[in-house]
Design an enzyme around this catalytic site. Structure first.
Site, short mmCIF file in Angstrom:
data_model
loop_
_atom_site.label_atom_id
_atom_site.label_comp_id
_atom_site.label_asym_id
_atom_site.label_seq_id
_atom_site.Cartn_x
_atom_site.Cartn_y
_atom_site.Cartn_z
N ASP A 13 -4.51 -0.81 5.65
CA ASP A 13 -3.00 0.02 5.28
C ASP A 13 -2.66 -0.63 4.35
O ASP A 13 -2.79 -1.61 3.54
CB ASP A 13 -2.20 -0.37 6.70
CG ASP A 13 -0.71 0.44 6.56
OD1 ASP A 13 -1.21 1.50 5.97
OD2 ASP A 13 0.02 -0.27 6.75
N ASP A 15 1.46 -0.69 3.20
CA ASP A 15 2.61 -0.98 3.27
C ASP A 15 2.68 -2.18 4.34
O ASP A 15 2.25 -1.86 5.52
CB ASP A 15 3.67 0.14 3.58
CG ASP A 15 3.96 0.97 2.50
OD1 ASP A 15 4.47 0.41 1.29
OD2 ASP A 15 3.79 2.13 2.75
N LYS A 184 -2.76 8.61 11.16
CA LYS A 184 -2.71 7.39 12.14
C LYS A 184 -1.74 7.60 13.21
O LYS A 184 -0.57 7.96 12.69
CB LYS A 184 -2.55 5.91 11.48
CG LYS A 184 -3.86 5.60 10.46
CD LYS A 184 -3.57 4.24 9.69
CE LYS A 184 -2.29 4.52 8.64
NZ LYS A 184 -2.04 3.10 8.21
N ASP A 209 -0.54 -3.46 9.68
CA ASP A 209 0.41 -4.32 10.43
C ASP A 209 1.31 -3.89 11.52
O ASP A 209 2.16 -4.44 12.13
CB ASP A 209 1.77 -4.53 9.23
CG ASP A 209 2.20 -3.34 8.95
OD1 ASP A 209 1.59 -2.39 8.77
OD2 ASP A 209 3.67 -3.51 8.67
#
Length: 259
Positions: A13, A15, A184, A209
């Site tokens: 990912d 961010d 996602k 995250d």
């Protein structure tokens, strides 16, 4: 955990893993540099559909992260791939930015508000009541409802802001129609991304995250999953979910030596 094959391909990912509020997370530059030197297939993924891969390449480059355009996979690209497979050269009414409209143009879609095959909702910072009203009426008239991603909030320097999932909920409430989410945690985004780089899930890892999107998507796609604690998830929150990541690390810096 069952014994897995060695990791040959990496998906991560963006961010909360590589960058946070426009600033690189320590270790991200070393991770990307080592990936590129290793020659291993990799993708940087984002559920944000605002930017094209070329835009994101330039934004990351300004932060010192050299990610080639072909190694960036967005929910807009996943949505376009899905629509191209389902109804080639169709029509769509789009609420979104250049990342989404460019992806749809590239597969030969016509963007129109006249009897479209689909209403496609993506991320934008300028959701208008007029556009949402148009979407509601088109869906009620028979257009199929597609959404790039289910994220209800997104990050900003001032705090969380409403994102695609929240606006989708408004349209659903007005129409009674649930959207199909292409991004996602839909494993479709992971599988199309893996196919794009010629990778296999059993020898790939997903770094993220968020438990509800990154880890869930990687898990459902059959990948090893690694949660970093530099984004939205705290160690205490992990225990609230009925599934677990394969491993938890403090940050992307802890994974450099695994490449």
């Amino acid at each position: 955990m069952a014994e897995r094959k060695p990791i040959e391909s990496w998906l991560t990912d963006m961010d909360g893993v590589l960058i946070h509020e426009g600033v690189p997370i320590p270790g991200a530059d070393a991770f990307i540099k080592k990936l590129r030197e290793s020659g291993r297939p990799f993708l940087v993924l984002t559920n944000n559909s605002i930017y094209t891969p070329r835009d994101l390449h330039a934004r990351l480059a300004r932060m010192g992260l050299d990610v080639p355009v072909e190694n960036i996979w967005t929910s807009a690209l996943a949505t376009a791939k899905f629509l191209d497979d389902q109804r080639p050269r169709g029509t769509a009414y789009v609420i979104g930015e250049a990342g989404l409209t460019t992806a749809l143009h590239d597969i030969g879609y016509v963007l129109t508000d006249h009897d479209p095959d689909y209403v496609v909702l993506g991320e934008t910072r300028t959701y208008s009541f007029e556009a949402m009203t148009k979407a509601v009426r088109l869906i009620n008239a028979g257009a199929r409802f597609i959404c790039t991603n289910p994220d209800e909030t997104g990050p900003s320097t001032e705090g969380p802001l409403p994102a695609t999932g929240a606006v989708a909920a408004l349209i659903t409430k007005a129409t009674g129609k649930e959207p199909y989410f292409a991004g996602k945690p839909n494993p479709l985004m992971m599988r199309t991304g893996l196919n794009a780089i010629g990778a296999h899930s059993e020898s790939s890892a997903m770094i993220g995250d968020r438990m509800d999107t990154d880890v869930l998507a990687g898990l459902e796609a059959g990948m090893e999953t690694i949660l970093v604690l530099t984004g939205l998830t705290t160690p205490e929150q992990i225990e609230r979910y009925p599934f677990r990541p394969s491993s938890v690390v403090d940050s992307i810096a802890d994974l450099v030596d695994r490449i």
